[in-house]
Design an enzyme around this catalytic site. Structure first.
Site, short mmCIF file in Angstrom:
data_model
loop_
_atom_site.label_atom_id
_atom_site.label_comp_id
_atom_site.label_asym_id
_atom_site.label_seq_id
_atom_site.Cartn_x
_atom_site.Cartn_y
_atom_site.Cartn_z
NE ARG A 38 2.03 21.66 -11.74
CZ ARG A 38 3.18 21.72 -11.57
NH1 ARG A 38 3.97 21.41 -12.51
NH2 ARG A 38 3.80 22.52 -10.55
CG ASP A 66 10.11 10.58 4.84
OD1 ASP A 66 10.15 10.27 6.00
OD2 ASP A 66 11.16 10.58 4.10
CB SER A 100 1.77 6.19 -0.67
OG SER A 100 3.20 6.19 -0.21
CG ASN A 101 3.55 11.64 -4.90
OD1 ASN A 101 4.04 10.62 -5.97
ND2 ASN A 101 3.96 12.80 -5.19
N GLY A 125 3.60 6.17 -8.63
CA GLY A 125 4.76 5.89 -8.98
C GLY A 125 5.54 7.31 -9.77
CG HIS A 138 -9.41 -10.12 -1.43
ND1 HIS A 138 -10.42 -9.42 -2.46
CD2 HIS A 138 -8.70 -10.96 -1.93
CE1 HIS A 138 -10.34 -10.33 -3.30
NE2 HIS A 138 -9.16 -11.20 -3.41
CG ASP A 164 -15.02 -7.85 -6.32
OD1 ASP A 164 -14.72 -6.91 -6.89
OD2 ASP A 164 -16.13 -8.33 -6.08
#
Length: 438
Positions: free
Chosen positions: A247, A305, A355-356, A380, A408, A412
């Protein structure tokens, strides 16, 4: 007069919240001029004027609900011979014309219900600046002055006939307001040590806010997802040291082309490539739960957000886009989401989401699936952590934690583990993605 009807916003929406008027009664508007902001269950939408005209009545107040196909405001269309705001002047002849035009508008407005005696109503109207027809009488020239001074017309007591607000009234009100503002500022300095929380605790009152708009929709959908979908969680960590280096090399060239390259673009591209090998992660379950619908394109959503609340716009057909094109879309949607101006098209047809949470400092999260999708991953924060290299030496590596949630019913543990391993391999050796790109 003509009524502007709130148009069909799409997605089966029948009503929305009126957030902010961008116009006032008496304003002259141009075709395609933004006139109002409304909040649907997904985004903030800006409504524009259908044609040039003069606003005669606003049917809804801010924070009220407005229904689709119902009148939103009334206006008088401007003919070619009408003056525009730039052509209007402050001469005596213009003032006469303004008053005549104002009188016509007032005569067209429906009378307010009579709830008091004529003498009491006249007294109240004169004090509040409201005329006998429920509309504040003031010439367009006065209304322009009100806008320029930044005051509210309804706050100005009118001294003219039937409570008409005159230029002198506005100037006197603005002068008095300046004095009061100075007094308030001095009081604010004296009480600056007292916070709203302190005042609330001192009064012993419970502060209540309604759950509405996008926040209410998110609450409903999260409850539905958490209670109707059996969630399966899977966690791992990814060494993004090489990815960060790549990057850094590409970032300069991307900036030359006017695009900000983030890790998200590379993460999305790797995900779209892995989905081709494991299309079950990019599928949907039929409403009755008896069929799996494999989606033709990988439309990756990213939770943002935003000002109105949490929304998940998605980038369409990531498998067909270059990394630079993905980066441009990430930048566009992030800014649009933070401004609350994401289009309905950008919110529809997502197939898998990211979702960061790491952007806010979080390390682990258990995300809730964005139905009708069947998988979502939480990224994370990246940390410098000690790891052993092939020679057994301790080295510093950039480690990012990830947590998947899968449906689920059709995914699996083995499937999501194999998919995650492939996605992880692309990210840990980003050059390997070149072999799979079209």
């Amino acid at each position: 007069m003509s009524d502007f009807i709130l148009p069909d916003i799409g997605e089966g929406i029948v009503e929305c919240e009126l957030v902010k008027w961008l116009i006032s009664e008496g304003d002259e508007i141009e075709e395609d001029q933004p006139v109002v902001e409304v909040m649907t269950d997904k985004a903030l939408v800006e409504i524009t004027a259908p044609e040039a005209g003069r606003v005669t009545r606003l049917y809804c107040k801010e924070q009220e609900s407005a229904r689709v196909h119902a009148p939103l405001f009334a206006y008088t269309p401007l003919s070619q011979g009408d003056d525009t705001p730039e052509q209007a002047s402050g001469s005596a002849e213009d003032q006469v014309n303004d008053q005549q035009e104002n009188g016509r508008q007032e005569s067209e407005a429906p009378p307010a219900p009579a709830k008091a005696s004529p003498s009491a109503a006249a007294k109240s109207d004169s004090a509040s600046g409201a005329g006998p027809h429920g509309r504040i009488p003031a010439s367009p020239a006065v209304r322009r002055l009100v806008r320029e001074l930044g005051v509210q017309l309804e706050d100005v007591p009118g001294s003219g006939k039937d409570g008409r607000v005159l230029k002198e009234d506005v100037l006197a009100f603005e002068k008095e307001g300046s004095k009061q503002q100075g007094s308030k500022e001095r009081q604010a300095v004296d009480s600056s040590a007292e916070t709203p929380k302190d005042r609330q605790e001192a009064s012993g009152e419970v502060r209540i806010e309604p759950i509405k708009g996008m926040q209410a929709v998110m609450a409903k959908r999260m409850v539905e997802s958490a209670t109707t979908i059996p969630h399966f969680s899977y966690g791992d960590e990814i060494d993004v040291t090489e990815l960060l280096a790549l990057r850094g090399q590409l970032k300069i060239e991307a900036e030359k082309q006017g695009t900000r390259l983030t890790l998200m673009a590379l993460i999305m591209k790797a995900m779209a490539l892995a989905v081709q090998e494991y299309p079950i992660l990019n599928s949907r379950i039929s409403q009755d739960g008896t069929e799996i619908h494999y989606q033709p394109h990988c439309n990756i959503g990213m939770a943002v957000d935003s000002r109105p609340g949490l929304i998940v716009p998605n980038i369409k057909q990531v498998e067909r886009l270059s990394i630079l094109e993905i980066a441009a879309e990430v930048e566009r949607l992030t800014q649009a989401a933070r401004d609350g101006r994401v289009s309905q098209a950008d919110l529809k047809d997502g197939t898998i989401s990211i979702s960061n949470i790491g952007a806010l400092g979080g390390t682990y999260a258990a995300p809730i699936i964005n139905a009708p999708e069947v998988a979502i991953v939480a990224l994370g924060r990246t940390q410098q952590l000690p790891r052993f290299d092939e020679a057994g030496n301790v080295v510093a590596r950039s480690i990012m934690t990830i947590t998947w949630s899968g449906d689920h019913r059709i995914i699996d543990g083995g499937t999501i583990a194999r998919f995650c391993n492939l996605w992880k391999a692309y990210l840990q050796a980003p050059q390997s993605m070149l072999l799979k790109m079209h």
